[in-house]
Design a protein around this motif. Structure first.
Motif, PDB file in Angstrom:
ATOM      1  N   MET A 104      -0.390  16.159  -4.588  1.00  0.00           N
ATOM      2  CA  MET A 104      -1.228  16.545  -3.460  1.00  0.00           C
ATOM      3  C   MET A 104      -0.451  16.387  -2.149  1.00  0.00           C
ATOM      4  SD  MET A 104      -4.842  14.790  -4.650  1.00  0.00           S
ATOM      5  CE  MET A 104      -4.209  13.108  -4.605  1.00  0.00           C
ATOM      6  N   PRO A 105      -0.035  17.478  -1.519  1.00  0.00           N
ATOM      7  CA  PRO A 105       0.664  17.371  -0.232  1.00  0.00           C
ATOM      8  C   PRO A 105      -0.292  16.931   0.869  1.00  0.00           C
ATOM      9  CG  PRO A 105       0.264  19.664  -0.781  1.00  0.00           C
ATOM     10  CD  PRO A 105      -0.171  18.868  -1.974  1.00  0.00           C
ATOM     11  N   PHE A 106       0.215  16.135   1.814  1.00  0.00           N
ATOM     12  CA  PHE A 106      -0.637  15.692   2.920  1.00  0.00           C
ATOM     13  C   PHE A 106       0.084  15.838   4.252  1.00  0.00           C
ATOM     14  CE2 PHE A 106       1.422  11.779   1.328  1.00  0.00           C
ATOM     15  CZ  PHE A 106       1.996  11.275   2.485  1.00  0.00           C
ATOM     16  N   ASP A 107      -0.736  16.051   5.285  1.00  0.00           N
ATOM     17  CA  ASP A 107      -0.237  16.107   6.658  1.00  0.00           C
ATOM     18  C   ASP A 107      -0.257  14.726   7.295  1.00  0.00           C
ATOM     19  OD1 ASP A 107       0.051  18.932   6.526  1.00  0.00           O
ATOM     20  OD2 ASP A 107      -2.097  19.148   6.903  1.00  0.00           O
ATOM     21  N   SER A 108      -1.255  13.919   6.931  1.00  0.00           N
ATOM     22  CA  SER A 108      -1.342  12.565   7.479  1.00  0.00           C
ATOM     23  C   SER A 108      -1.896  11.610   6.433  1.00  0.00           C
ATOM     24  CB  SER A 108      -2.219  12.540   8.735  1.00  0.00           C
ATOM     25  OG  SER A 108      -3.564  12.843   8.413  1.00  0.00           O
ATOM     26  N   PHE A 109      -1.435  10.362   6.505  1.00  0.00           N
ATOM     27  CA  PHE A 109      -1.841   9.320   5.566  1.00  0.00           C
ATOM     28  C   PHE A 109      -1.936   8.009   6.338  1.00  0.00           C
ATOM     29  CE2 PHE A 109      -0.710   5.764   2.834  1.00  0.00           C
ATOM     30  CZ  PHE A 109      -1.514   5.950   1.721  1.00  0.00           C
ATOM     31  N   THR A 110      -3.018   7.256   6.121  1.00  0.00           N
ATOM     32  CA  THR A 110      -3.198   5.972   6.796  1.00  0.00           C
ATOM     33  C   THR A 110      -3.702   4.936   5.802  1.00  0.00           C
ATOM     34  OG1 THR A 110      -3.757   7.056   8.890  1.00  0.00           O
ATOM     35  CG2 THR A 110      -4.351   4.736   8.669  1.00  0.00           C
ATOM     36  N   LEU A 111      -3.074   3.765   5.812  1.00  0.00           N
ATOM     37  CA  LEU A 111      -3.517   2.644   4.985  1.00  0.00           C
ATOM     38  C   LEU A 111      -3.505   1.392   5.844  1.00  0.00           C
ATOM     39  CD1 LEU A 111      -4.268   1.315   2.277  1.00  0.00           C
ATOM     40  CD2 LEU A 111      -1.814   1.074   1.822  1.00  0.00           C
ATOM     41  N   ASN A 112      -4.668   0.733   5.937  1.00  0.00           N
ATOM     42  CA  ASN A 112      -4.798  -0.481   6.738  1.00  0.00           C
ATOM     43  C   ASN A 112      -5.199  -1.638   5.831  1.00  0.00           C
ATOM     44  OD1 ASN A 112      -4.936  -2.204   8.897  1.00  0.00           O
ATOM     45  ND2 ASN A 112      -6.934  -1.512   9.596  1.00  0.00           N
ATOM     46  N   LEU A 113      -4.396  -2.704   5.810  1.00  0.00           N
ATOM     47  CA  LEU A 113      -4.669  -3.904   5.024  1.00  0.00           C
ATOM     48  C   LEU A 113      -4.840  -5.087   5.967  1.00  0.00           C
ATOM     49  CD1 LEU A 113      -1.893  -3.519   2.272  1.00  0.00           C
ATOM     50  CD2 LEU A 113      -4.246  -2.683   2.193  1.00  0.00           C
ATOM     51  N   VAL A 114      -5.878  -5.911   5.727  1.00  0.00           N
ATOM     52  CA  VAL A 114      -6.140  -7.078   6.569  1.00  0.00           C
ATOM     53  C   VAL A 114      -6.394  -8.279   5.670  1.00  0.00           C
ATOM     54  CG1 VAL A 114      -7.619  -8.088   8.326  1.00  0.00           C
ATOM     55  CG2 VAL A 114      -7.124  -5.635   8.391  1.00  0.00           C
ATOM     56  N   ARG A 115      -5.619  -9.347   5.850  1.00  0.00           N
ATOM     57  CA  ARG A 115      -5.774 -10.574   5.059  1.00  0.00           C
ATOM     58  C   ARG A 115      -6.371 -11.672   5.935  1.00  0.00           C
ATOM     59  NH1 ARG A 115      -2.308 -15.308   3.368  1.00  0.00           N
ATOM     60  NH2 ARG A 115      -2.685 -15.675   1.144  1.00  0.00           N
ATOM     61  N   GLY A 116      -7.503 -12.242   5.472  1.00  0.00           N
ATOM     62  CA  GLY A 116      -8.169 -13.292   6.219  1.00  0.00           C
ATOM     63  C   GLY A 116      -7.849 -14.674   5.684  1.00  0.00           C
ATOM     64  N   GLN A 117      -8.542 -15.685   6.214  1.00  0.00           N
ATOM     65  CA  GLN A 117      -8.309 -17.063   5.792  1.00  0.00           C
ATOM     66  C   GLN A 117      -8.697 -17.299   4.336  1.00  0.00           C
ATOM     67  OE1 GLN A 117     -10.324 -19.619   8.597  1.00  0.00           O
ATOM     68  NE2 GLN A 117      -8.706 -19.397  10.145  1.00  0.00           N
ATOM     69  N   ASP A 118      -9.597 -16.480   3.802  1.00  0.00           N
ATOM     70  CA  ASP A 118      -9.982 -16.620   2.397  1.00  0.00           C
ATOM     71  C   ASP A 118      -8.954 -16.008   1.452  1.00  0.00           C
ATOM     72  OD1 ASP A 118     -10.345 -13.962   2.955  1.00  0.00           O
ATOM     73  OD2 ASP A 118     -12.469 -13.899   2.419  1.00  0.00           O
ATOM     74  N   LYS A 119      -7.873 -15.456   2.010  1.00  0.00           N
ATOM     75  CA  LYS A 119      -6.763 -14.861   1.263  1.00  0.00           C
ATOM     76  C   LYS A 119      -7.127 -13.556   0.550  1.00  0.00           C
ATOM     77  CE  LYS A 119      -4.417 -19.284   0.529  1.00  0.00           C
ATOM     78  NZ  LYS A 119      -3.739 -20.171  -0.447  1.00  0.00           N
ATOM     79  N   VAL A 120      -8.329 -13.065   0.793  1.00  0.00           N
ATOM     80  CA  VAL A 120      -8.699 -11.750   0.280  1.00  0.00           C
ATOM     81  C   VAL A 120      -8.109 -10.686   1.204  1.00  0.00           C
ATOM     82  CG1 VAL A 120     -10.609 -10.158  -0.173  1.00  0.00           C
ATOM     83  CG2 VAL A 120     -10.816 -12.570  -0.793  1.00  0.00           C
ATOM     84  N   VAL A 121      -7.517  -9.670   0.623  1.00  0.00           N
ATOM     85  CA  VAL A 121      -6.961  -8.572   1.414  1.00  0.00           C
ATOM     86  C   VAL A 121      -7.974  -7.431   1.421  1.00  0.00           C
ATOM     87  CG1 VAL A 121      -5.124  -6.861   1.607  1.00  0.00           C
ATOM     88  CG2 VAL A 121      -4.585  -9.193   0.897  1.00  0.00           C
ATOM     89  N   ARG A 122      -8.516  -7.165   2.581  1.00  0.00           N
ATOM     90  CA  ARG A 122      -9.488  -6.083   2.717  1.00  0.00           C
ATOM     91  C   ARG A 122      -8.789  -4.802   3.151  1.00  0.00           C
ATOM     92  NH1 ARG A 122     -11.778 -10.831   3.504  1.00  0.00           N
ATOM     93  NH2 ARG A 122     -13.850 -11.184   2.583  1.00  0.00           N
ATOM     94  N   ILE A 123      -9.351  -3.698   2.688  1.00  0.00           N
ATOM     95  CA  ILE A 123      -8.815  -2.377   3.032  1.00  0.00           C
ATOM     96  C   ILE A 123      -9.897  -1.656   3.832  1.00  0.00           C
ATOM     97  CG2 ILE A 123      -7.773  -0.255   2.144  1.00  0.00           C
ATOM     98  CD1 ILE A 123      -7.232  -1.760  -0.465  1.00  0.00           C
ATOM     99  N   PRO A 124      -9.935  -1.854   5.148  1.00  0.00           N
ATOM    100  CA  PRO A 124     -10.989  -1.215   5.938  1.00  0.00           C
ATOM    101  C   PRO A 124     -10.818   0.288   6.069  1.00  0.00           C
ATOM    102  CG  PRO A 124      -9.461  -2.374   7.369  1.00  0.00           C
ATOM    103  CD  PRO A 124      -9.070  -2.723   5.967  1.00  0.00           C
ATOM    104  N   LYS A 125      -9.583   0.758   5.863  1.00  0.00           N
ATOM    105  CA  LYS A 125      -9.375   2.200   6.016  1.00  0.00           C
ATOM    106  C   LYS A 125      -8.236   2.691   5.145  1.00  0.00           C
ATOM    107  CE  LYS A 125      -8.439   5.872   9.391  1.00  0.00           C
ATOM    108  NZ  LYS A 125      -8.202   6.215  10.815  1.00  0.00           N
ATOM    109  N   LEU A 126      -8.540   3.715   4.373  1.00  0.00           N
ATOM    110  CA  LEU A 126      -7.526   4.515   3.704  1.00  0.00           C
ATOM    111  C   LEU A 126      -7.909   5.969   3.934  1.00  0.00           C
ATOM    112  CD1 LEU A 126      -5.917   4.127   0.214  1.00  0.00           C
ATOM    113  CD2 LEU A 126      -6.796   6.330   0.945  1.00  0.00           C
ATOM    114  N   SER A 127      -6.998   6.742   4.461  1.00  0.00           N
ATOM    115  CA  SER A 127      -7.311   8.148   4.714  1.00  0.00           C
ATOM    116  C   SER A 127      -6.133   9.026   4.312  1.00  0.00           C
ATOM    117  CB  SER A 127      -7.664   8.386   6.187  1.00  0.00           C
ATOM    118  OG  SER A 127      -6.540   8.194   7.016  1.00  0.00           O
ATOM    119  N   PHE A 128      -6.490  10.186   3.817  1.00  0.00           N
ATOM    120  CA  PHE A 128      -5.519  11.175   3.349  1.00  0.00           C
ATOM    121  C   PHE A 128      -6.039  12.530   3.803  1.00  0.00           C
ATOM    122  CE2 PHE A 128      -4.571  14.525   0.385  1.00  0.00           C
ATOM    123  CZ  PHE A 128      -3.279  14.327  -0.053  1.00  0.00           C
ATOM    124  N   LEU A 129      -5.189  13.295   4.472  1.00  0.00           N
ATOM    125  CA  LEU A 129      -5.610  14.606   4.949  1.00  0.00           C
ATOM    126  C   LEU A 129      -4.564  15.640   4.573  1.00  0.00           C
ATOM    127  CD1 LEU A 129      -7.666  16.289   6.535  1.00  0.00           C
ATOM    128  CD2 LEU A 129      -6.340  15.799   8.604  1.00  0.00           C
TER     129      LEU A 129
END
Length: 245
Positions: free
Chosen positions: A80-105
């Motif tokens: 799948m070719p894409f023009d834009s791709f975004t991946l945001n990872l956030v790790r908190g004090q609980d050591k869980v890594v949350r992914i608030p945003k993944l986008s593919f266009l």
């Protein structure tokens, strides 16, 4: 796997009795943006590609638009070719890594998602269980194929992408995501397309009896249409087996 041109922004903040302790108990964020790339959801071997080609031909011969649409839609999800791709990872004090945003266009596909990665040491994040929910949108010719396969909802966004009628859950790990849910959804659509096959005519296999003569005659000569129907039925059985149904 994802290939393309990427930029990254990594931020980390922590405190501890040692550098290692501060690193392990830190809060962190990673933002990755990409462009001019290709995302591979799953790969098709030579046998599968041949099966899709055969499915397209069978769909045309049978006048089954669902089978034809399936054969046309599946290749959109291999590379799948894409023009834009975004991946945001956030790790908190609980050591869980949350992914608030993944986008593919891309030209024909839009993907938006969010999820999380199970708590772990920072250096082992890529190998921890992943939970990711993806919402797909389609545009262009792909809309026609997916609509025939009953995979689209009624809403079309301002950017022209039409939403799918359900989300797809991705598991596995960040290093090795399991995208089988996407393939399963396409296989379900294929099963719906295949299940509408015509039943063979009983008369084509029957041995007719001439009552006036009191003895059975030779089987009726098979017509070109009968032979083609048998070929199509055999092809559908092979396609059904190929898709794991």
């Amino acid at each position: 796997p994802v290939k393309g041109l990427f930029d990254g922004d990594f931020q980390l903040e922590g405190a501890g009795a040692s550098l290692e302790d501060a690193f392990e108990h830190s809060e962190a964020s990673l933002l990755v943006t990409g462009r001019e790339g290709i995302l591979t959801a799953f790969e098709l071997d030579d046998r599968s590609q041949l099966g899709l080609l055969g499915a397209g031909l069978l769909g045309q011969q049978l006048n089954r638009p669902g089978i034809t649409a399936m054969s046309q839609a599946v290749p959109y999800f291999t590379n799948m070719p894409f023009d834009s791709f975004t991946l945001n990872l956030v790790r908190g004090q609980d050591k869980v890594v949350r992914i608030p945003k993944l986008s593919f266009l891309g030209e024909s596909l839009r993907i938006e998602g969010e999820g999380l990665v199970a708590a772990s040491r920072l250096d082992d994040v890529l190998n921890q269980p992943l939970q990711l929910s993806l919402a797909f949108g389609a545009k262009g010719r792909l809309i026609n194929y997916l609509e025939t396969l009953q995979l689209l909802g009624p809403q079309t966004a301002a950017d022209g992408f039409r939403s799918w009628n359900r989300k797809i859950n991705i598991v596995g790990t960040l290093a090795d995501p399991d995208t089988s849910a996407l393939k399963d959804m396409l296989n379900e659509a294929a099963r719906r397309a295949i299940s509408g096959r015509e039943a063979s005519s009983p008369a084509s296999d029957a041995t007719r009896t001439d009552l006036s003569e009191g003895a059975p005659t030779q089987p009726a000569e098979r017509t070109k249409r009968d032979r083609r129907r048998d070929d199509i039925e055999m092809g559908l059985d092979l396609l059904n087996s190929l898709l794991g149904n």
